[in-house]
Write an enzyme that holds these catalytic residues in place. Structure first.
Site, PDB file in Angstrom:
ATOM      1  N   GLU A  91      89.951  -5.986  50.374  1.00  0.00           N
ATOM      2  CA  GLU A  91      90.674  -5.531  51.565  1.00  0.00           C
ATOM      3  C   GLU A  91      90.255  -6.302  52.809  1.00  0.00           C
ATOM      4  OE1 GLU A  91      91.394  -1.379  54.111  1.00  0.00           O
ATOM      5  OE2 GLU A  91      89.544  -1.658  52.941  1.00  0.00           O
ATOM      6  N   ASP A 134      95.870  -2.638  54.215  1.00  0.00           N
ATOM      7  CA  ASP A 134      95.749  -1.557  55.182  1.00  0.00           C
ATOM      8  C   ASP A 134      96.495  -1.986  56.447  1.00  0.00           C
ATOM      9  OD1 ASP A 134      94.848   0.167  57.277  1.00  0.00           O
ATOM     10  OD2 ASP A 134      93.085   0.685  56.087  1.00  0.00           O
ATOM     11  N   GLN A 185      97.144   1.357  52.697  1.00  0.00           N
ATOM     12  CA  GLN A 185      96.561   2.395  53.536  1.00  0.00           C
ATOM     13  C   GLN A 185      97.190   2.347  54.919  1.00  0.00           C
ATOM     14  OE1 GLN A 185      92.344   1.381  53.080  1.00  0.00           O
ATOM     15  NE2 GLN A 185      92.065   3.173  51.764  1.00  0.00           N
ATOM     16  N   GLU A 215      94.190   6.945  55.607  1.00  0.00           N
ATOM     17  CA  GLU A 215      92.800   6.712  56.000  1.00  0.00           C
ATOM     18  C   GLU A 215      92.694   6.745  57.527  1.00  0.00           C
ATOM     19  OE1 GLU A 215      89.166   3.879  54.477  1.00  0.00           O
ATOM     20  OE2 GLU A 215      90.945   2.883  55.258  1.00  0.00           O
TER      21      GLU A 215
END
Length: 269
Positions: free
Chosen positions: A143, A178, A204, A241
């Site tokens: 990530e 994300d 995310q 998140e």
């Protein structure tokens, strides 16, 4: 329509950790994720998942000494055996909980580091770890993380991550996209999603810039991103998140509104 997973490390902090599973299920989530499971026994976590009908969407490999500031050791030369032991530990938890996504945190760049050596170590560790979990039907993830939240983090950009995945050459190694981190570092979210969607293994979200609810009080059009995920055929979970502004349940209006827009009626999160 995207399937949403509550991140129990950031959400539901008004409850003890093991009680967050019930709280998430009560709000209509059918999946959860969190940073690390290692403070609890695998069977204990599995029991909570089963009791509340939840899927374990994701958790991270051991990150080194998190309390002392480490944020992964995958890039650190000389710590390959420790990284491999962490993979084995995470695999025990994944098998117990049915988790099919594991995130390997890269780590922090230190002054004087040889970046070429860090990348070589990273790629080798990822290749080995991906092979170790492949037989269990597990996808390994990396990530890109923004440098505001984690200064010095090795991996910051989408293209950088996809290039590393290509170099490692493992079919079960993918990128965790994300949108919060991506917006802070590079923006142009729809274009990046369209470009890289085939290599994305988990998504995310969080509001930008303060990492609160992904609602109208942030700068990202999440409804457009959710529609694009549908258009690309993404069938994984979207991890929530974020840090709720107040109570977690009270802040789920954004999710209820999104679901209502898809079903034509209001409903639970």
């Amino acid at each position: 329509m995207p399937r949403f997973a509550a991140n129990l490390s950031l959400m539901y902090q008004e409850h003890a950790f093991l009680d967050r599973f019930a709280a998430a299920a009560a709000d209509g989530f059918d999946a959860v994720e969190y940073l690390f499971p290692y403070d609890f026994e695998p069977a204990e976590l599995a029991a909570r998942l089963q009791a509340h009908g939840l899927t374990q969407a994701l958790f991270n490999l051991p990150p080194g000494d998190f309390a002392k500031g480490e944020r992964g050791i995958a890039i650190r030369p000389g710590r390959e055996a420790e990284f491999a032991a962490g993979v084995a530990q995470a695999l025990r938890y994944a098998q117990a909980t049915g988790c099919r996504r594991l995130h390997a945190m890269a780590g922090l760049v230190q002054p004087g580091d040889d970046l070429v050596l860090l990348r070589r170590t990273y790629v080798n560790n990822l290749r080995t770890a991906a092979q170790a979990v492949a037989a269990h039907g597990i996808t390994l993830l990396i990530e890109p993380i923004n440098t505001r939240d984690i200064p010095g983090y090795f991996l910051n950009f989408q293209q950088q991550a996809h290039d590393i995945v290509a170099e490692a050459g493992a079919s079960n190694l993918k990128v965790q996209m994300d949108f919060y981190h991506c917006q802070i570092m590079e923006g142009d979210l729809l274009t990046r999603l369209r470009r890289h969607h085939a290599g994305v293994g988990h998504v995310q979200i969080a509001g930008v810039p303060e990492r609160h609810e992904p609602d109208e009080r942030n700068e990202v059009n999440h409804a457009a991103l959710f529609a694009e995920l549908d258009a690309t055929g993404y069938d994984g979970f979207v991890g929530c998140e974020y840090r709720p502004r107040a109570g977690t349940s009270a802040g789920l209006g954004w999710l209820k509104a999104w679901k209502a827009s898809k079903t034509g009626k209001a409903g639970a999160a």
